[in-house]
Structures are given as C-alpha cells and as structure tokens.
Scaffold this motif. Sequence first.
Motif, PDB file in Angstrom:
ATOM      1  N   VAL A 153       0.866  -1.193   0.155  1.00 44.31           N
ATOM      2  CA  VAL A 153       0.007  -0.030  -0.034  1.00 44.31           C
ATOM      3  C   VAL A 153       1.028   1.319   0.103  1.00 44.31           C
ATOM      4  O   VAL A 153       0.409   2.271  -0.641  1.00 44.31           O
ATOM      5  CB  VAL A 153      -0.953   0.085   1.126  1.00 44.31           C
ATOM      6  CG1 VAL A 153      -1.836   1.335   1.450  1.00 44.31           C
ATOM      7  CG2 VAL A 153      -1.935  -1.250   1.099  1.00 44.31           C
ATOM      8  N   SER A 154       1.933   1.165   0.554  1.00 45.90           N
ATOM      9  CA  SER A 154       3.057   2.313   0.577  1.00 45.90           C
ATOM     10  C   SER A 154       3.396   2.586  -0.652  1.00 45.90           C
ATOM     11  O   SER A 154       3.415   3.740  -1.048  1.00 45.90           O
ATOM     12  CB  SER A 154       4.145   2.061   1.535  1.00 45.90           C
ATOM     13  OG  SER A 154       3.643   1.735   2.900  1.00 45.90           O
ATOM     14  N   TYR A 155       3.636   1.479  -1.376  1.00 48.79           N
ATOM     15  CA  TYR A 155       4.128   1.718  -2.738  1.00 48.79           C
ATOM     16  C   TYR A 155       3.107   2.351  -3.768  1.00 48.79           C
ATOM     17  O   TYR A 155       3.335   3.350  -4.449  1.00 48.79           O
ATOM     18  CB  TYR A 155       4.614   0.407  -3.277  1.00 48.79           C
ATOM     19  CG  TYR A 155       4.887   0.555  -4.860  1.00 48.79           C
ATOM     20  CD1 TYR A 155       6.137   0.873  -5.067  1.00 48.79           C
ATOM     21  CD2 TYR A 155       4.123   0.056  -5.853  1.00 48.79           C
ATOM     22  CE1 TYR A 155       6.555   0.941  -6.489  1.00 48.79           C
ATOM     23  CE2 TYR A 155       4.536   0.184  -7.275  1.00 48.79           C
ATOM     24  CZ  TYR A 155       5.730   0.445  -7.430  1.00 48.79           C
ATOM     25  OH  TYR A 155       6.030   0.799  -8.965  1.00 48.79           O
ATOM     26  N   ALA A 156       1.810   1.956  -3.431  1.00 46.59           N
ATOM     27  CA  ALA A 156       0.759   2.273  -4.177  1.00 46.59           C
ATOM     28  C   ALA A 156       0.633   3.857  -3.991  1.00 46.59           C
ATOM     29  O   ALA A 156       0.234   4.710  -4.826  1.00 46.59           O
ATOM     30  CB  ALA A 156      -0.525   1.599  -4.024  1.00 46.59           C
ATOM     31  N   MET A 157       0.826   4.412  -2.607  1.00 53.52           N
ATOM     32  CA  MET A 157       0.474   5.716  -2.326  1.00 53.52           C
ATOM     33  C   MET A 157       1.534   6.673  -2.757  1.00 53.52           C
ATOM     34  O   MET A 157       1.179   7.649  -3.068  1.00 53.52           O
ATOM     35  CB  MET A 157       0.383   5.744  -0.723  1.00 53.52           C
ATOM     36  CG  MET A 157      -0.965   5.132  -0.072  1.00 53.52           C
ATOM     37  SD  MET A 157      -0.835   4.938   1.577  1.00 53.52           S
ATOM     38  CE  MET A 157      -0.902   6.826   2.214  1.00 53.52           C
ATOM     39  N   PHE A 158       2.883   5.955  -2.688  1.00 57.18           N
ATOM     40  CA  PHE A 158       3.759   6.770  -3.087  1.00 57.18           C
ATOM     41  C   PHE A 158       3.818   6.989  -4.659  1.00 57.18           C
ATOM     42  O   PHE A 158       4.101   8.232  -5.034  1.00 57.18           O
ATOM     43  CB  PHE A 158       5.379   6.314  -2.869  1.00 57.18           C
ATOM     44  CG  PHE A 158       6.411   6.823  -3.519  1.00 57.18           C
ATOM     45  CD1 PHE A 158       7.116   8.183  -2.901  1.00 57.18           C
ATOM     46  CD2 PHE A 158       7.012   6.283  -4.812  1.00 57.18           C
ATOM     47  CE1 PHE A 158       7.968   8.654  -3.256  1.00 57.18           C
ATOM     48  CE2 PHE A 158       8.222   6.870  -5.148  1.00 57.18           C
ATOM     49  CZ  PHE A 158       8.776   8.213  -4.404  1.00 57.18           C
ATOM     50  N   ARG A 159       3.549   5.898  -5.552  1.00 60.58           N
ATOM     51  CA  ARG A 159       3.456   5.923  -6.850  1.00 60.58           C
ATOM     52  C   ARG A 159       2.383   7.047  -7.396  1.00 60.58           C
ATOM     53  O   ARG A 159       2.453   7.601  -8.390  1.00 60.58           O
ATOM     54  CB  ARG A 159       3.478   4.665  -7.676  1.00 60.58           C
ATOM     55  CG  ARG A 159       3.596   4.733  -8.923  1.00 60.58           C
ATOM     56  CD  ARG A 159       3.720   3.285  -9.733  1.00 60.58           C
ATOM     57  NE  ARG A 159       3.571   3.272 -11.140  1.00 60.58           N
ATOM     58  CZ  ARG A 159       4.017   2.357 -11.808  1.00 60.58           C
ATOM     59  NH1 ARG A 159       4.153   1.132 -11.199  1.00 60.58           N
ATOM     60  NH2 ARG A 159       4.048   2.559 -13.273  1.00 60.58           N
ATOM     61  N   TRP A 160       1.150   6.437  -6.965  1.00 56.07           N
ATOM     62  CA  TRP A 160      -0.062   7.251  -7.393  1.00 56.07           C
ATOM     63  C   TRP A 160      -0.682   8.606  -6.679  1.00 56.07           C
ATOM     64  O   TRP A 160      -1.536   9.250  -7.121  1.00 56.07           O
ATOM     65  CB  TRP A 160      -1.153   6.244  -7.618  1.00 56.07           C
ATOM     66  CG  TRP A 160      -0.872   5.252  -8.744  1.00 56.07           C
ATOM     67  CD1 TRP A 160      -0.338   5.372  -9.983  1.00 56.07           C
ATOM     68  CD2 TRP A 160      -0.610   4.039  -8.508  1.00 56.07           C
ATOM     69  NE1 TRP A 160      -0.017   4.208 -10.504  1.00 56.07           N
ATOM     70  CE2 TRP A 160      -0.192   3.404  -9.562  1.00 56.07           C
ATOM     71  CE3 TRP A 160      -0.787   3.142  -7.400  1.00 56.07           C
ATOM     72  CZ2 TRP A 160      -0.188   1.994 -10.018  1.00 56.07           C
ATOM     73  CZ3 TRP A 160      -0.925   1.527  -7.465  1.00 56.07           C
ATOM     74  CH2 TRP A 160      -0.437   0.949  -8.765  1.00 56.07           C
ATOM     75  N   VAL A 161      -0.197   8.840  -5.394  1.00 55.66           N
ATOM     76  CA  VAL A 161      -0.537  10.017  -4.823  1.00 55.66           C
ATOM     77  C   VAL A 161       0.562  10.738  -4.410  1.00 55.66           C
ATOM     78  O   VAL A 161       0.613  12.048  -4.937  1.00 55.66           O
ATOM     79  CB  VAL A 161      -1.390   9.514  -3.315  1.00 55.66           C
ATOM     80  CG1 VAL A 161      -1.728  10.708  -2.628  1.00 55.66           C
ATOM     81  CG2 VAL A 161      -2.389   8.589  -3.473  1.00 55.66           C
ATOM     82  N   GLU A 162       1.636  10.444  -3.656  1.00 58.53           N
ATOM     83  CA  GLU A 162       2.635  11.447  -3.337  1.00 58.53           C
ATOM     84  C   GLU A 162       3.487  11.876  -4.323  1.00 58.53           C
ATOM     85  O   GLU A 162       3.714  12.973  -4.772  1.00 58.53           O
ATOM     86  CB  GLU A 162       3.653  10.608  -1.977  1.00 58.53           C
ATOM     87  CG  GLU A 162       4.698  11.643  -1.642  1.00 58.53           C
ATOM     88  CD  GLU A 162       5.549  10.649  -0.722  1.00 58.53           C
ATOM     89  OE1 GLU A 162       6.810  11.045  -0.284  1.00 58.53           O
ATOM     90  OE2 GLU A 162       4.895   9.755  -0.063  1.00 58.53           O
ATOM     91  N   ALA A 163       4.000  10.978  -5.149  1.00 62.63           N
ATOM     92  CA  ALA A 163       4.988  11.422  -6.389  1.00 62.63           C
ATOM     93  C   ALA A 163       4.329  12.047  -7.090  1.00 62.63           C
ATOM     94  O   ALA A 163       4.850  13.209  -7.720  1.00 62.63           O
ATOM     95  CB  ALA A 163       5.631  10.241  -6.825  1.00 62.63           C
ATOM     96  N   PRO A 164       3.457  11.786  -7.887  1.00 62.67           N
ATOM     97  CA  PRO A 164       2.587  12.766  -8.796  1.00 62.67           C
ATOM     98  C   PRO A 164       2.531  14.012  -8.372  1.00 62.67           C
ATOM     99  O   PRO A 164       2.576  15.077  -9.203  1.00 62.67           O
ATOM    100  CB  PRO A 164       1.461  11.822  -9.308  1.00 62.67           C
ATOM    101  CG  PRO A 164       1.761  10.679  -8.822  1.00 62.67           C
ATOM    102  CD  PRO A 164       2.373  10.726  -7.742  1.00 62.67           C
ATOM    103  N   LEU A 165       1.725  14.117  -7.071  1.00 66.26           N
ATOM    104  CA  LEU A 165       1.403  15.750  -6.686  1.00 66.26           C
ATOM    105  C   LEU A 165       2.733  16.480  -6.324  1.00 66.26           C
ATOM    106  O   LEU A 165       2.548  17.739  -6.510  1.00 66.26           O
ATOM    107  CB  LEU A 165       0.693  15.410  -5.311  1.00 66.26           C
ATOM    108  CG  LEU A 165      -1.028  14.946  -5.724  1.00 66.26           C
ATOM    109  CD1 LEU A 165      -1.431  14.772  -4.275  1.00 66.26           C
ATOM    110  CD2 LEU A 165      -1.623  15.981  -6.369  1.00 66.26           C
TER     111      LEU A 165
END
Length: 392
Positions: free
Chosen positions: A345-357
């Motif tokens: 889930v951390s990977y998903a949050m980083f890739r699709w939430v944190e990094a793009p923003l």
Amino acid sequence: MSNDVLRPQLSRLPSLSGMRFIAALPVFAFHATSGMNFLRGDTGDFFADIFKDTGTPSVSFFFILSGFILTWSARPRDTVPGFWRRRLVKVYPNHLVAFAAAAVIMLIASDPIEAKKFFTSLFLVQSWVPEILVPTGMNPVAWSLSCEVFFYLSFPLLLPLVRRLTTRALWAAGAVLLAVPWAVALIAQHTVDGVPVVPGEALAYEQIWLVYFFPLTRLAEFVLGIVVARLVLGGSVPRVGLVPAALFAVGGFVLNAHVPYLYSLGGTAAFWVVPLIVAGATADVRGTRSAMRGRVMVRLGELSFAFYLVHTLFLMSAQRWLVQDLSAGAALAALFGCLAASLAVSYAMFRWVEAPLVRRFGSVARPRRNPREEPPAATVPTPLAGATDAKD
C-alpha cells in the motif's frame, strides 16, 4: 553568496533516505509487539520487552532529520508561501488517504467517531490537545504529523535566526537543545500532576503528553536538526564513519530502554542519532561508501512516510479481526502479512498519490518577467531568508 564550506553537490542525500526505512522498522516492531497477539507466550513477552522502547528514538530521528533536510535543501529563490505549499503537498495527501482508511475501519468496527478526534486529526492539530486518546485518535501515528506541520510553519522564521549564529554559538545551541528533552521530563515529573495511566509506572497522561506529544517540546529536536545541518555545511563537525555512528545509535537504543520511562519517551535519544545523520550526509557529499545509498534502500526510504502512516491500520485490523482465532504459527504469518501489505500500500500511495502531486506542485515557481521592465518591488515574493544553494 553562501558562506558554506561543505557544499552539497547532490540533489538529494540518498543515504539519509535509506535510513528512513531502517528507522521506520523499529516503530513497526514496537506496534506489532505492544499489546498485540501476533507473538504469544514467553516469545511474545521477550520481543515485547525488546521492542518496548524502540519506537520513540525513531520518532526523534525523524524530527531531527526533518530539520536537517529542510535546511540542507533550502533554496535562495524560494518563497515562504512556496515552501509551505510544497510541504503541504508532501504531507497532506498521504495523510488524507490514511485518515480516510482509518475512518472506514472505525465505521466497519462500529467504533464511535468523536468530533474532537475527527476534526483535530483531520487538520493535524491533535497533538496540541492534552486529553487522553485525542492525539492518537483516528490514525494513531498521525500525531507526529501534527508536530511536523508546526515545524514547517516555524521553519521560515527559524532558519534565518540559526544562520546568524557563529560556529561557537551553533555548538552551544546544539548542547542546549540536547538538554531540553531531559529538562522537560524533569519538569513533568516534579510539577505535573494527574491520574496514573501507565501500568507499573506512576505517570499521568498529562506528563506523557508534555514530554512526548506537545509540539513545542518536540520543536527542540527539529531545531537541533537545523543547527546540525548548519554545522555540517560549514565544515565544523569532525568526520564520522557510518559504521561507528550506527553502532553508537544502536547502543543508544539499548540504553534508552534502561532509563526511567518518562525520560525514554521524548527526544532524549537525540544524542544517539545525530552522529548517524551527520555520517550519512557527509558520506554522500564526499562519495564514500554507504550501504544506505543502494537503489533498493533509497526506494524503501521513499516509501517510509506512507509506510509509517498505514502500518498501524493493518496491525490493529489484524489484531481485531484475524489473529485471535489463529494458531501461533498462523498469527506470526499474519504479522509478516501486515508488513507486506503495508509495503504494498505504501508503494501504491507513493506512486499514485505522493510522487505525482510532488512533481506537479513541488517545484519552485519561477516568476515570469517582461524583459522590457522589472516588476514593482511590492509584487516580488518574500524569499525564504537564509537559504542555501542546495536543491531538494
């Protein structure tokens, strides 16, 4: 022109990024063994005793590292609103995802969602409330973000003040800041009263709150990070090897478990983790060997913020609905399943939430100017005074 002697040549400090994940693991271990049912019998008691005080030094590490990295990466053309915008984008989206997940879990479990817990946690002001269960309401670990938000708001004022200090004054300030958590614990022990809430310890929640949760108390660690960064940038610290610094930190973790509980809670571990931060930064700048700089470690470090936010949600959910009816071996497997799920889930949050923003909103805006005329002085944003030439 900056007066720094040791110029940061890297866009990032990868060793410090790798250290983030290593520091997050003791927090996971503490939450997985503290009152949980994943490990049972004598084995469970053994590991609960081993990890009972490992989470608090890691939190101290993160607070100091935050001040260090922000000072290292401050940029001359930055503005205060721009700095606050980037910090908001870095922290708040992941917080909202974890907050929403916590709310859903509470609804499924039919747990009451109290307004004070809900709104103070939503807006990350919960650590200012000296009431039991409020700082850890909703997502329990988000209390530290409440402190971080306060740090970020204070940073544009603090950095110029620290930059005015001479080298001797920086060393003196560092010594004072290292002493602050001990002084606060001493004050809490002898002047703050309340009903004991810790089994086996005559400690009131108000004492714990003042030492551990109160943002003004934890500000000392953040400012210490700023001071240490200025000393490193100025070439005013001796060389510290990563291996000796790591052994020093591990020794500090062990000793931290043997001091009175109130004194082990807050930033008293700062003394043990500062050399590790210094060693990681100087290793990256000088290009010396570092096991923390590998691609896998750096990626895990990038995931560590999201991992920190979601791991307790998996652990508490598994404890509530799963492990009670499992055998000891199956419960242990569930523990590793929580670890794997937290990472996924951390990977998903980083890739699709944190990094793009962060990519979209995390850059320093460059003002557009008409080459034929200069903008009036009143329209030029106020710079983040005292910034270095380093980049994020």
